[in-house]
Design an enzyme around this catalytic site. Structure first.
Site, short mmCIF file in Angstrom:
data_model
loop_
_atom_site.label_atom_id
_atom_site.label_comp_id
_atom_site.label_asym_id
_atom_site.label_seq_id
_atom_site.Cartn_x
_atom_site.Cartn_y
_atom_site.Cartn_z
N LYS A 105 49.33 48.36 28.73
CA LYS A 105 50.06 47.85 27.57
C LYS A 105 49.24 46.85 26.74
O LYS A 105 49.49 46.69 25.56
CB LYS A 105 51.40 47.24 27.99
CG LYS A 105 52.32 48.19 28.73
CD LYS A 105 52.55 49.49 28.00
CE LYS A 105 53.46 50.49 28.69
NZ LYS A 105 53.15 50.83 30.07
N TYR A 126 62.99 58.24 37.00
CA TYR A 126 62.15 57.09 36.67
C TYR A 126 62.35 55.95 37.68
O TYR A 126 63.48 55.54 37.95
CB TYR A 126 62.51 56.60 35.27
CG TYR A 126 61.77 55.36 34.85
CD1 TYR A 126 60.40 55.39 34.62
CD2 TYR A 126 62.44 54.14 34.70
CE1 TYR A 126 59.71 54.24 34.24
CE2 TYR A 126 61.76 52.99 34.32
CZ TYR A 126 60.40 53.05 34.10
OH TYR A 126 59.72 51.92 33.74
N TYR A 184 54.38 54.39 38.01
CA TYR A 184 53.57 55.19 37.08
C TYR A 184 52.34 55.82 37.76
O TYR A 184 52.30 57.02 38.03
CB TYR A 184 53.11 54.33 35.90
CG TYR A 184 54.22 53.76 35.07
CD1 TYR A 184 54.75 54.48 34.00
CD2 TYR A 184 54.75 52.50 35.34
CE1 TYR A 184 55.77 53.95 33.23
CE2 TYR A 184 55.77 51.97 34.56
CZ TYR A 184 56.27 52.70 33.52
OH TYR A 184 57.27 52.19 32.75
C1 LIG Z 1 53.73 51.92 30.74
C2 LIG Z 1 52.86 52.32 31.86
C3 LIG Z 1 52.32 53.62 31.93
C4 LIG Z 1 52.68 54.71 30.96
O1 LIG Z 1 52.13 54.56 29.69
P1 LIG Z 1 52.90 55.18 28.45
O2 LIG Z 1 51.99 54.90 27.31
O3 LIG Z 1 54.21 54.46 28.35
O4 LIG Z 1 53.10 56.63 28.69
C5 LIG Z 1 51.48 53.92 32.97
N1 LIG Z 1 51.19 53.00 33.92
C6 LIG Z 1 51.70 51.76 33.89
C7 LIG Z 1 51.34 50.83 35.00
C8 LIG Z 1 52.55 51.37 32.86
O5 LIG Z 1 53.06 50.13 32.86
#
Ligand SMILES: *Cc1c(COP(=O)(O)O)cnc(C)c1O
Length: 343
Positions: free
Chosen positions: A58, A273, A299
């Site tokens: 992010k 999720y 993720y």
């Molecule tokens: C938000 C996030 C993702 C996914 O990225 P997106 O751009 O939202 O698809 C992957 N890994 C982590 C650790 C995240 O916080």
């Protein structure tokens, strides 16, 4: 490459990441997964390894989102996410470093409770970074609550910016266009070319930005493959394609990425999720025990589980150089203590 750099330079960016994140070869995993004998090399792009706020993908989006906000004279930032949102935590950290007041509207988006989930991990850090945390009432979208709060602040005379889920607007995605550029530069230094790049797909910005970036570099959007962790595969695929077109348009390029260039695999999402799967726990342990590196339960753990399964097929062949984007999320591990200990 030059033209993409100058296209990106038209957008204000605030520097939150001091330098290029390392690309590291995962030698031990190559051996364990039997890749060595098959002549396949496996690398990690360490986007979990950044100096600010614990790091994570992010921050790349926030460089452009907050860059624009500062440029527009914004005095107050609000963003949204689930209770254990990495995006919310990194927005709080980035705002702290810039001296911008930050408010977070968090929702109970995951069917999970318990002391750790509600109070440890990312939520704990949000408050440490000085963000004001609101919990969105059940049944009301966090974005809706955030906009209501923004209206209140605006009425009191503040200039407010609301950043949507995951920072995945076209502008935020420029962070991953820039990452594609960074990877291409690192390829030159490593004297190799990656034949496929893998990432998790939550709000789709990472995949969309990388695909738009590699397309602009003449490498093709299909260089990237993602594993859905939030929406089902077809929803995530459509969302990624749309977003990649918005990114191309923002860059002044024709929106020409085709549907078949965006591959999103939905087989590792599990029940939904944020809900652990046995494959995710296995992937997390494998990476920890053999490379000493940390994936996250929401993720990158699920995405890496997908990649491990793909590597057991004959999809990838001798000479392939595969790059897995480690997107961060380490604080989430502490919110999932129960899942990690039970297994
Ligand atoms: C938000 C996030 C993702 C996914 O990225 P997106 O751009 O939202 O698809 C992957 N890994 C982590 C650790 C995240 O916080």
């Amino acid at each position: 490459m030059r033209t993409l750099i100058s296209q990106l330079e038209q957008f204000p960016r605030t520097c939150l990441i001091e330098q290029a994140t390392p690309i590291q070869r995962l030698v031990a995993l190559e051996q364990i997964l039997g890749l060595e004998v098959r002549g396949i090399r496996l690398f990690a792009k360490r986007d979990d390894f950044m100096a600010l706020g614990g790091g994570g993908n992010k921050l790349r989006k926030l460089e452009f989102l907050l860059g624009a906000a500062l440029h527009d004279g914004i005095e107050h930032v609000i963003t949204v996410g689930g209770l254990q949102s990495n995006h919310a935590r990194l927005t709080a950290a980035a705002c702290a470093s810039l001296g911008l007041p930050c408010e977070l509207v968090l929702s109970r988006a995951v069917a999970k409770e318990g002391e750790e989930y509600e109070h440890s991990g990312n939520v704990l850090l949000d408050e440490l970074f000085g963000a004001r945390v609101h919990i969105s009432p059940d049944g009301i979208s966090a974005l809706h609550s955030a906009e209501r709060r923004a209206a209140q602040l605006e009425k009191a005379g503040h200039k407010v910016k609301v950043i949507p889920t995951g920072g995945s607007t076209a502008l935020g995605c420029l962070g991953y266009v820039r990452a594609a550029q960074e990877i291409a530069e690192q390829e030159q230094a490593l004297a190799l070319q990656f034949t496929r790049v893998f990432t998790a797909n939550g709000s789709s910005g990472t995949h969309a930005g990388l695909s738009a970036g590699f397309a602009a570099l003449g490498r093709g959007a299909s260089l990237v493959k993602s594993y859905a962790v939030l929406a089902d595969a077809s929803t995530a695929q459509r969302q990624t394609l749309d977003l990649s077109h918005h990114v191309q348009t923002l860059l002044g390029l024709p929106a020409d990425i085709e549907a078949h260039d965006i591959e999103v695999d939905g087989n590792y999402l599990g029940k939904g999720y944020g809900l652990p799967t046995p494959e995710m726990l296995n992937a997390l342990r494998l990476m920890a025990r053999h490379q000493g590196l940390l994936l996250d339960p929401v993720y990158s753990g699920k995405a890496f589980a997908g990649l491990i399964a793909d590597l057991q097929s004959d999809r990838y062949v001798r000479g392939d150089n595969l790059l897995f984007v480690m997107t961060g999320g380490t604080p989430g591990l502490f919110a999932y203590r129960d899942a990690l200990q039970d297994a």
